[in-house]
Structures are given as structure tokens and as C-alpha cells.
Scaffold this active site. Structure first.
Site, PDB file in Angstrom:
ATOM      1  N   ALA A  66      -5.062  66.043 -41.074  1.00  0.00           N
ATOM      2  CA  ALA A  66      -5.002  66.541 -42.449  1.00  0.00           C
ATOM      3  C   ALA A  66      -6.426  66.675 -42.970  1.00  0.00           C
ATOM      4  O   ALA A  66      -7.347  66.059 -42.443  1.00  0.00           O
ATOM      5  CB  ALA A  66      -4.228  65.542 -43.305  1.00  0.00           C
ATOM      6  N   GLY A 105      -2.522  64.527 -38.284  1.00  0.00           N
ATOM      7  CA  GLY A 105      -1.660  65.669 -38.569  1.00  0.00           C
ATOM      8  C   GLY A 105      -1.742  66.731 -37.471  1.00  0.00           C
ATOM      9  O   GLY A 105      -0.770  67.465 -37.245  1.00  0.00           O
ATOM     10  N   GLU A 108       0.504  65.660 -34.891  1.00  0.00           N
ATOM     11  CA  GLU A 108       1.862  65.780 -35.434  1.00  0.00           C
ATOM     12  C   GLU A 108       2.350  67.226 -35.361  1.00  0.00           C
ATOM     13  O   GLU A 108       3.523  67.478 -35.094  1.00  0.00           O
ATOM     14  CB  GLU A 108       1.907  65.247 -36.872  1.00  0.00           C
ATOM     15  CG  GLU A 108       1.662  63.737 -36.909  1.00  0.00           C
ATOM     16  CD  GLU A 108       1.616  63.177 -38.325  1.00  0.00           C
ATOM     17  OE1 GLU A 108       0.669  63.519 -39.054  1.00  0.00           O
ATOM     18  OE2 GLU A 108       2.530  62.414 -38.679  1.00  0.00           O
ATOM     19  N   GLU A 128      -4.798  57.676 -38.213  1.00  0.00           N
ATOM     20  CA  GLU A 128      -4.618  57.479 -39.660  1.00  0.00           C
ATOM     21  C   GLU A 128      -4.903  56.049 -40.096  1.00  0.00           C
ATOM     22  O   GLU A 128      -5.432  55.813 -41.187  1.00  0.00           O
ATOM     23  CB  GLU A 128      -3.188  57.860 -40.070  1.00  0.00           C
ATOM     24  CG  GLU A 128      -2.924  59.358 -40.154  1.00  0.00           C
ATOM     25  CD  GLU A 128      -2.531  59.983 -38.830  1.00  0.00           C
ATOM     26  OE1 GLU A 128      -2.739  59.345 -37.771  1.00  0.00           O
ATOM     27  OE2 GLU A 128      -2.020  61.121 -38.847  1.00  0.00           O
TER      28      GLU A 128
HETATM   29  C1  3H9 Z   1      -3.869  62.726 -41.402  1.00  0.00           C
HETATM   30  O1  3H9 Z   1      -3.881  63.559 -40.549  1.00  0.00           O
HETATM   31  C2  3H9 Z   1      -2.669  62.394 -42.222  1.00  0.00           C
HETATM   32  C3  3H9 Z   1      -1.395  62.993 -41.709  1.00  0.00           C
HETATM   33  O2  3H9 Z   1      -0.760  62.155 -40.792  1.00  0.00           O
HETATM   34  C4  3H9 Z   1      -0.419  63.111 -42.838  1.00  0.00           C
HETATM   35  C5  3H9 Z   1      -0.296  64.443 -43.452  1.00  0.00           C
HETATM   36  C6  3H9 Z   1       0.808  64.505 -44.501  1.00  0.00           C
HETATM   37  N1  3H9 Z   1     -10.776  66.347 -42.986  1.00  0.00           N
HETATM   38  O3  3H9 Z   1     -17.000  63.399 -37.388  1.00  0.00           O
HETATM   39  P1  3H9 Z   1     -17.864  64.603 -37.374  1.00  0.00           P
HETATM   40  C7  3H9 Z   1     -15.635  66.636 -41.312  1.00  0.00           C
HETATM   41  S1  3H9 Z   1      -5.268  61.855 -41.795  1.00  0.00           S
HETATM   42  C8  3H9 Z   1     -11.874  66.793 -43.619  1.00  0.00           C
HETATM   43  O4  3H9 Z   1     -19.292  64.438 -37.713  1.00  0.00           O
HETATM   44  P2  3H9 Z   1     -17.571  64.809 -34.515  1.00  0.00           P
HETATM   45  C9  3H9 Z   1     -16.629  65.502 -41.361  1.00  0.00           C
HETATM   46  O5  3H9 Z   1     -16.639  64.891 -42.616  1.00  0.00           O
HETATM   47  C10 3H9 Z   1      -6.537  62.538 -40.737  1.00  0.00           C
HETATM   48  N2  3H9 Z   1     -13.098  66.801 -43.057  1.00  0.00           N
HETATM   49  O6  3H9 Z   1     -17.749  65.388 -35.975  1.00  0.00           O
HETATM   50  C11 3H9 Z   1     -17.921  66.206 -41.041  1.00  0.00           C
HETATM   51  O7  3H9 Z   1     -18.361  66.851 -42.212  1.00  0.00           O
HETATM   52  P3  3H9 Z   1     -19.912  66.989 -42.513  1.00  0.00           P
HETATM   53  C12 3H9 Z   1      -6.446  62.053 -39.357  1.00  0.00           C
HETATM   54  C13 3H9 Z   1     -13.213  66.310 -41.818  1.00  0.00           C
HETATM   55  O8  3H9 Z   1     -17.638  65.946 -33.607  1.00  0.00           O
HETATM   56  C14 3H9 Z   1     -17.490  67.263 -40.054  1.00  0.00           C
HETATM   57  O9  3H9 Z   1     -16.077  67.431 -40.242  1.00  0.00           O
HETATM   58  N3  3H9 Z   1      -7.547  62.540 -38.611  1.00  0.00           N
HETATM   59  C15 3H9 Z   1     -12.117  65.826 -41.111  1.00  0.00           C
HETATM   60  O10 3H9 Z   1     -18.452  63.635 -34.307  1.00  0.00           O
HETATM   61  C16 3H9 Z   1     -17.742  66.907 -38.606  1.00  0.00           C
HETATM   62  O11 3H9 Z   1     -17.171  65.643 -38.343  1.00  0.00           O
HETATM   63  C17 3H9 Z   1      -8.708  61.859 -38.503  1.00  0.00           C
HETATM   64  O12 3H9 Z   1      -8.841  60.786 -39.012  1.00  0.00           O
HETATM   65  C18 3H9 Z   1     -10.846  65.846 -41.747  1.00  0.00           C
HETATM   66  N4  3H9 Z   1      -9.732  65.411 -41.122  1.00  0.00           N
HETATM   67  O13 3H9 Z   1     -16.087  64.212 -34.501  1.00  0.00           O
HETATM   68  C19 3H9 Z   1      -9.801  62.514 -37.709  1.00  0.00           C
HETATM   69  N5  3H9 Z   1     -12.538  65.396 -39.899  1.00  0.00           N
HETATM   70  O14 3H9 Z   1     -20.467  67.785 -41.395  1.00  0.00           O
HETATM   71  C20 3H9 Z   1     -11.105  62.412 -38.422  1.00  0.00           C
HETATM   72  C21 3H9 Z   1     -13.853  65.631 -39.848  1.00  0.00           C
HETATM   73  O15 3H9 Z   1     -19.944  67.651 -43.849  1.00  0.00           O
HETATM   74  N6  3H9 Z   1     -12.153  63.076 -37.754  1.00  0.00           N
HETATM   75  N7  3H9 Z   1     -14.271  66.185 -41.001  1.00  0.00           N
HETATM   76  O16 3H9 Z   1     -20.438  65.574 -42.539  1.00  0.00           O
HETATM   77  C22 3H9 Z   1     -12.783  62.596 -36.651  1.00  0.00           C
HETATM   78  O17 3H9 Z   1     -12.411  61.574 -36.108  1.00  0.00           O
HETATM   79  C23 3H9 Z   1     -13.968  63.336 -36.132  1.00  0.00           C
HETATM   80  O18 3H9 Z   1     -14.434  64.166 -37.160  1.00  0.00           O
HETATM   81  C24 3H9 Z   1     -13.715  64.217 -34.884  1.00  0.00           C
HETATM   82  C25 3H9 Z   1     -14.988  65.051 -34.604  1.00  0.00           C
HETATM   83  C26 3H9 Z   1     -13.414  63.317 -33.694  1.00  0.00           C
HETATM   84  C27 3H9 Z   1     -12.574  65.167 -35.100  1.00  0.00           C
END
Ligand code: 3H9
Length: 692
Positions: A66, A105, A108, A128
Site C-alpha cells: 500500500a 498489499g 496480497e 506490515e
Molecule cells: C500495506 O501494504 C498494507 C496492506 O496490507 C493493507 C492495504 C489495505 N509507500 O526503501 P527505499 C518509498 S503496508 C510509499 O529507499 P529500497 C520510500 O519512502 C506496506 N512510499 O528503496 C523511498 O522514498 P524516498 C507494506 C514507499 O530499494 C522510496 O520509496 N509494504 C513505499 O531500499 C524508495 O524506498 C512495505 O512495508 C510504500 N509502500 O527498498 C514495504 N515503499 O526516495 C516498504 C517505499 O522519497 N518498502 N517507499 O526516500 C520497502 O520495504 C522498501 O522500500 C523496498 C525497496 C524493499 C520496497
């Protein structure tokens, strides 16, 4: 190719439709992405030529979850549920094509597709929990239906990413595509599904694995027990467990209702807000407003460390772990031998625990050279000094380094207390001098304070931050001041803790309150663990302080079996009647009228001055932003993540309440509680610490 919206295209490839999402950086499920999925899949279903659909992403990853920035705001555009319904109840098979990370998400969505194809480097996970949440789009109900409740429990409560090969073994992925050829692989798979007339496999209908666990509540009870320490204080792990229990015990639709209810509770709660704050803070902390992004980086190929004690050895391990050749210098052969033997023993212990192989131990040790001669550091690109905390000794070391080490190298000090501007006066190249303040044990603790001195160059700062990332640390750039950011704030709490036990509390009262607040241990348990005699000597002791008296009685902490607490042979702590009497006697001697102190007062007296000191640090510009202070305290001192760090906690309580208490304490107890000017300003302007 048809554009569905700004972030989605639809391409018809014979009987296969390919819906492609392209929403950098991570294809998060923002409103346009949700709309793109819904309308893209619908258009493919409506097209009579299409027999199957592939859902794929451009860029570095499949949908990573999400859009976290949307939480807490009013909902916009189609809901994720509309998109999922469109896929799951559509009339054509949908194949998710996964590269990078299918997270939250994103996974999902993939679980709602009828099939999943991934490249070998892809990873799947439901992280999450790390945001204080649970998978709120059916993940807790679908995942256990594929992998079984035990594995699902692990995945949802750890949030770990699982590699594609393991996903294939678990049935989470149906087929692996060749690396770099995901689209071809997924289209070929979709054609196979069509040719073989495979059914529209809905994960919600797979009941074998959840039914097999029905009537076995011990699965959950044992899991809770085994992880009680790890989950202490956090709401989300427990709620995730309850959802998996619901998947086992209830029909799918009922389980979804439980998931929805608990998700809503978490997403609107303080813990998740705090954990989301930490997620962004961890990314912000690397951004340095006054160091341009194109600053030249100094190539670091070889590292030198001075001092093979606990700190020097631990620091060396960070570099050896990540493949840097390290030369470690000591003054005496036996100290050098001891230091190197400790490093080897640490590695061998890790190998025995199965963390890596014995070959890996030798590989790392092979990168390490010991020396008694500082001249051996001449060709190092980065030298870190970790000798005794004494200004004269440090200046002497830096003076020598200045003559030995090649120009252009970084000269770093690991001091935790001394003035780095003064250390830098010992060299002719102060721009090369920086503080790299590692926390003990240096090979374990994630935090690194990168301390910018007056003359430190941008190149040296940018390179230090990059090196920190390479060795797996989380680094905060801070300025020179007594204790820098972490210890400066700690000093506030330690002072109040000591005062509290004189005024009426006992060490175990203070420790209990702070432990219950979520810290790993209270200040007195921490002193006992570290040893009360750090920086204490019998010769100089005047028997003045409580610590002097404890040390003189040989109550020097856990290592002597007694400190503030008594310890049994398993190092279990018990409140000590001896210490209790000492405190009472000491207070009487000093004419202190002891009183009953409430738990609330203990907490406020220990934590609010920390927040106030954080405000002073911000107003002096010794930290870049308030969230950097949170990062320091979470990663260096175990401040509970679910409270978001001291400054976020200050915002949770409200800066006005913190200020009012500080004023009340100041009136009663003096200027230890003098409010920071910035605290007054924040309250006057109705702002938050987070705005700074
Ligand atoms: C969810 O899914 C809830 C659902 O179950 C329910 C729905 C109803 N959203 O980490 P990075 C940004 S909860 C917005 O440096 P990497 C991040 O802030 C979500 N922004 O890259 C950064 O911005 P900036 C569950 C996001 O290559 C940029 O992207 N998912 C999101 O080292 C680059 O990120 C997670 O918890 C997001 N979801 O790692 C996954 N994700 O450049 C969270 C990232 O401005 N994300 N950004 O600083 C991660 O674990 C890592 O970002 C990922 C990439 C592994 C994907």
C-alpha cells in the site's frame, strides 16, 4: 498498447493481455495504481480475444505494498478491494508476474491472482507488522491457505522477505521464470493455463491446510510463548496472530471481517503511526541538506584501526564482514594478540551457531592484518582511532597519523565524549577529521553517529555516510557537543534516575517503570550490566557518591554478583536489601526527606528532560532534524520503536504537555528542568517537534 491511465498500460499479445503498472519508485498501491489495476483487468476481461491476463510491473519491483503516505488521510479513488474483486471474480485467469519485491498489499494482489510466476531473484513478504499493521487486504486469510498456519505465523509476525525459490517450494509461487525474462515467462505460463484449460484457482477456496490446524490452539499458544520477549509491548504481532487464528477457525469471509476490524484498529492507533514515522525517518536520515548530492566520494579500499580493544575489535569486524581489508594497530604484542583472538573467537562462535561457514571465518580473518607499527597505516583510505578516551593521547595519535597516512584519507575518531574540533587541531588537514561514534558492541549495534567537526569537508562527510551504509549501519549526521546526540540525551535521564532514588524511589522502581515503557532495561540494570566501576578507581574514590560506596563494597555490577541489585549464579537480578539500606542512610546523611514517588512522576522526570534536551540539540543545529534524534535513540539505546523515538513520543504526548510539566518541575526542583527555547517556540506556534 493502450494507456489505461498515467501509470497503467494494456497490451494484447495474441490471446494474452498484459497489464503493466509503472509508478516509481516502488509501484505502491496509490489511487492511480488501484484504478489502473481495476480498469486494466476489466478492459482485458471485456476483450473477447483475450483468454488470460498477466499483471506485471515496470521499474525495480513488483508492487511493494500500500502507499504508506496515504494512511491517515481521507480515502481517494477506487478501493483496493475493488481491484482485488475484479481480479479474483473475473472470468479470466490472471497471472501475477513478480520481480523485485512483492510486499504487503503487493503480495496480497498477487495472492488474489489465480497464478504467480516470479524470477529467481524476486522476494515475497508481508512486512506490515514492521509498520505496526497487519495485512489488511486478505493476506492473513489467503497466506495460511497456501503455506499453512505455522509458516504464515512466521511470515506475518517477522515481516521477513522470502526468496522466490523458497516461495516455489511453499507453493506461494507456481513457476520460476528465467532471470531477466519475466514477461516472456509469465506470458508462456498464461498460454499454458489457457491450453490446458486450467481452472481459475482461487486461494480463498483452498481449505486443506487451515482445516488441518483447526482444534489445535496449542499452535498459537506455543508460538506466543516462544516469541513473548520479542513481541513485548507491540500490538501488531498479537493482532497478526489473531488473524491467522481466524483463518484457521472461521470461514474465509468471517476471517476477512476479523482482519478488517483489527487492521482498522491498528492503522488508526499510535503504535502504527510511530512505526510509520520510523520507516520514513530511516530513509530521511541519509539525506543531508547542506551536502550536495554530487559531492565527490573518496574511494575507500583499505581501512586502518588503532586500538584492538573491545571497541577497536568490534569496529574492525564491521569492515571484515563486508570485505574490506583491515590493518589493526596496537602498542603491545599481547594486546594485539588478545584483540585478534577475540575477533576470531566471535567469528567461530557465529559459525558454530550456523550463521556462516568456517571458510567464511577464514575469509574474514584473512582480510585482517595486525601490526605494532602505525607506519603500516600509510596507505589506508580510512583510519579510525579507538584508543583510550583521553585528549592528550588522542591528539598524540592524530599528530602521528598526520605524518604517516596518505593525503586524501579520512582520519576518524571513535570518541564518545571528547571535543573533535580540538582533536582536529593536532593535524594540518582538519578537513579530513570526522567522528565515527560506534556503539558497543560495535559489531552488533546498528547505530553510527557521524560527527561533523567545524572543518570537516563535505567529501569526508558524504564518504562516511556511504561507508556506514556499506557496513550495514544506520548513520545519523550530528554536530560536536558534549555527548553528541545520544549520550547528551542519556545524561538527562541518568541524572534524574539518580535523583529519584535519593528522593524516594528505589532503583528497581525506576527500572520497572522504564522497562514497562518499553526500554530493554532500566538505568540501574544497565549500570550493573556495564559495570559500575567504568571510569572509577579505588585510589581516587572519595566515598562521596552512591556509586563510590557501591564500588568500594565491591558491588561493581553483574560481574561481581552484586551492584544495585543482587544476582544469583544465573545472573537473575533481585532487589537488594543492602542497597536499600545504603540509599536510606545516604539520603538521611544528606538530609533528604524521602517521599512516595508515583510511576507517572518517574516516567515524566526521566523522559521529558530527554525530549527537552532533544529540542536544545535541534535549536543548536547539532542534529539535522527531529526524526534523526529518534533514529539515534531507537538504534543506539533501544527506545521502543512503537513509540517512534523520544521526539515522536513528545509529539504523541503533546509539546504543550511536555512544556507544562517541565515548568512545573522547574518551579519545584530548579533549572535541570529549564525548558528549551525551541520547546517554548513550538508550543507558542502550535507546531510539532516533527516539523523541525
Ligand atoms: C500495506 O501494504 C498494507 C496492506 O496490507 C493493507 C492495504 C489495505 N509507500 O526503501 P527505499 C518509498 S503496508 C510509499 O529507499 P529500497 C520510500 O519512502 C506496506 N512510499 O528503496 C523511498 O522514498 P524516498 C507494506 C514507499 O530499494 C522510496 O520509496 N509494504 C513505499 O531500499 C524508495 O524506498 C512495505 O512495508 C510504500 N509502500 O527498498 C514495504 N515503499 O526516495 C516498504 C517505499 O522519497 N518498502 N517507499 O526516500 C520497502 O520495504 C522498501 O522500500 C523496498 C525497496 C524493499 C520496497
Amino acid at each position: 498498447m493502450t494507456a489505461i491511465n498515467d501509470v497503467t498500460t494494456l497490451e494484447i499479445d495474441g490471446e494474452i493481455a498484459v497489464v503493466t503498472l509503472n509508478s516509481p519508485p516502488v509501484n505502491a498501491l496509490s489511487a492511480p495504481v488501484r484504478e489502473g489495476i481495476t480498469n486494466g483487468v476489466k478492459a482485458a476481461i471485456d476483450n473477447d480475444a483475450v483468454k488470460a491476463i498477466v499483471l506485471i510491473c515496470e521499474g525495480k519491483t513488483f508492487i511493494a505494498g500500500a502507499d504508506i503516505t496515504e494512511f491517515g488521510k481521507a480515502p481517494k479513488g477506487p478501493s483496493l478491494f475493488d481491484a482485488l474483486q475484479m481480479i479474483e471474480f473475473g472470468t479470466k485467469p490472471v497471472v501475477a508476474a513478480i520481480h523485485g519485491t512483492a510486499l504487503g498489499g503487493g503480495l496480497e494482489v498477487a495472492l488474489t491472482c489465480h497464478y504467480r510466476v516470479a524470477v529467481p531473484s524476486a522476494k515475497c513478504g508481508l512486512p506490515e507488522v514492521k509498520l505496526g499493521l497487519l495485512p489488511g487486504a486478505g493476506g492473513t486469510q489467503r497466506l495460511p491457505r497456501i503455506v499453512g498456519p505455522e509458516k504464515a505465523l512466521d511470515m506475518v509476525t517477522s515481516g521477513s522477505h522470502v526468496g522466490a525459490k523458497q516461495c516455489l517450494e511453499m507453493g506461494l509461487v507456481d513457476e520460476l521464470a528465467e532471470e531477466g525474462k519475466l514477461r516472456e515467462g509469465a506470458v508462456a505460463f498464461a498460454k499454458k493455463v489457457v491450453a490446458e484449460k486450467r481452472p481459475l484457482k482461487k486461494v480463498r477456496d483452498l481449505n486443506d491446510k487451515v482445516e488441518a490446524a483447526r482444534g489445535k490452539p496449542e499452535i498459537f499458544e506455543n508460538f506466543r510463548k516462544a516469541n513473548a520477549r520479542k513481541f513485548r509491548g507491540f500490538l501488531a504481532p498479537e493482532y497478526n496472530i489473531q488473524c491467522i487464528e481466524a483463518a484457521v477457525n472461521l470461514p474465509f469471509e468471517e476471517g476477512i471481517k476479523v482482519e478488517q476490524k483489527l487492521f482498522r484498529e491498528l492503522v488508526t492507533g499510535t503504535q502504527s503511526a510511530a512505526q510509520r514515522h520510523v520507516f520514513f525517518a530511516e530513509r530521511q536520515v541519509w539525506k543531508l541538506p547542506d551536502v550536495p548530492a554530487d559531492t565527490a566520494i573518496i574511494p575507500v579500499k583499505k581501512v586502518g584501526i588503532i586500538g584492538a580493544g573491545t571497541m577497536g575489535g568490534g569496529i574492525a569486524m564491521n569492515f571484515l564482514n563486508t570485505g574490506f581489508p583491515v590493518t589493526i594497530v596496537e602498542t603491545k604484542q599481547d594486546a594485539l594478540d588478545r584483540g585478534i583472538a577475540t575477533i576470531r573467537r566471535n567469528y567461530e562462535n557465529s559459525a558454530k551457531k550456523g550463521r556462516f561457514s568456517m571458510e567464511e571465518v577464514e575469509k574474514r580473518m584473512g582480510l585482517l592484518t595486525g601490526s605494532l607499527d602505525m607506519n603500516d597505516l600509510a596507505d589506508c583510505d580510512l583510519v579510525i582511532e579507538a584508543v583510550f578516551e583521553n585528549m592528550d593521547i588522542k591528539k598524540d595519535v592524530f599528530g602521528k597519523l598526520d605524518k604517516i597516512v596518505k593525503q586524501g584519507a579520512i582520519l576518524a575518531t571513535n570518541t564518545s565524549a571528547l571535543n573533535i574540533d580540538e582533536i582536529a587541531t593536532a593535524v594540518k588537514r582538519p578537513e579530513a577529521v570526522i567522528g565515527l561514534h560506534f556503539f558497543s558492541p560495535a559489531n552488533v549495534m546498528r547505530l553510527l553517529e557521524v560527527v561533523r567537526a567545524d572543518k570537516t569537508s563535505n567529501e569526508v562527510i558524504a564518504t562516511s555516510m556511504q561507508i556506514a551504509k556499506k557496513i550495514g549501519k544506520i548513520a545519523a549526521l550530528v554536530g560536536v557537543c558534549p555527548g553528541f546526540v545520544g549520550n547528551r540525551i542519556l545524561a538527562q535521564r541518568q541524572r534524574e534516575a539518580q535523583k529519584l532514588i535519593m528522593e524516594g524511589a528505589m532503583p528497581w522502581d525506576v527500572d520497572r517503570v522504564l522497562y514497562d515503557f518499553g526500554l530493554p532495561m532500566g538505568p540501574f540494570a544497565m549500570s550493573d550490566l556495564a559495570g559500575l566501576d567504568i571510569g572509577w578507581s579505588k585510589e581516587k574514590s572519595k566515598g562521596e557518591t552512591l556509586r563510590d560506596r557501591l564500588c568500594e563494597m565491591d558491588r561493581r555490577g553483574q560481574k561481581t554478583g552484586a551492584g544495585y541489585y543482587d544476582y544469583d549464579e544465573h545472573r537473575n537480578a533481585k532487589p537488594s536489601p543492602v542497597v536499600e539500606k545504603m540509599i536510606l542512610d545516604y539520603a538521611a546523611e544528606k538530609g533528604i526527606n524521602r517521599r512516595t514517588i508515583s510511576d507517572d512522576e518517574i516516567l515524566e522526570r526521566c523522559i521529558y528532560p530527554m525530549i527537552n534536551e532533544g529540542a536544545k540539540i535541534l535549536e543548536e543545529g547539532k542534529a539535522i532534524r527531529s526524526s534523526d534524534i529518534d533514529i539515534v535513540w531507537i538504534n543506539g539505546y533501544g527506545f521502543p520503536v512503537y513509540r517512534g523515538g523520544p521526539m515522536f513520543y513528545g509529539d504523541t504526548v503533546g509539546a504543550d504537555k511536555v512544556l507544562a510539566k517541565m515548568k512545573e518541575f522547574q518551579a519545584k526542583m530548579g533549572d535541570d528542568f529549564k525548558p528549551a527555547a525551541l520547546l517554548e517556540k513550538i508550543v507558542a506556534e502550535g507546531k510539532k517537534f516533527g516539523d523541525y
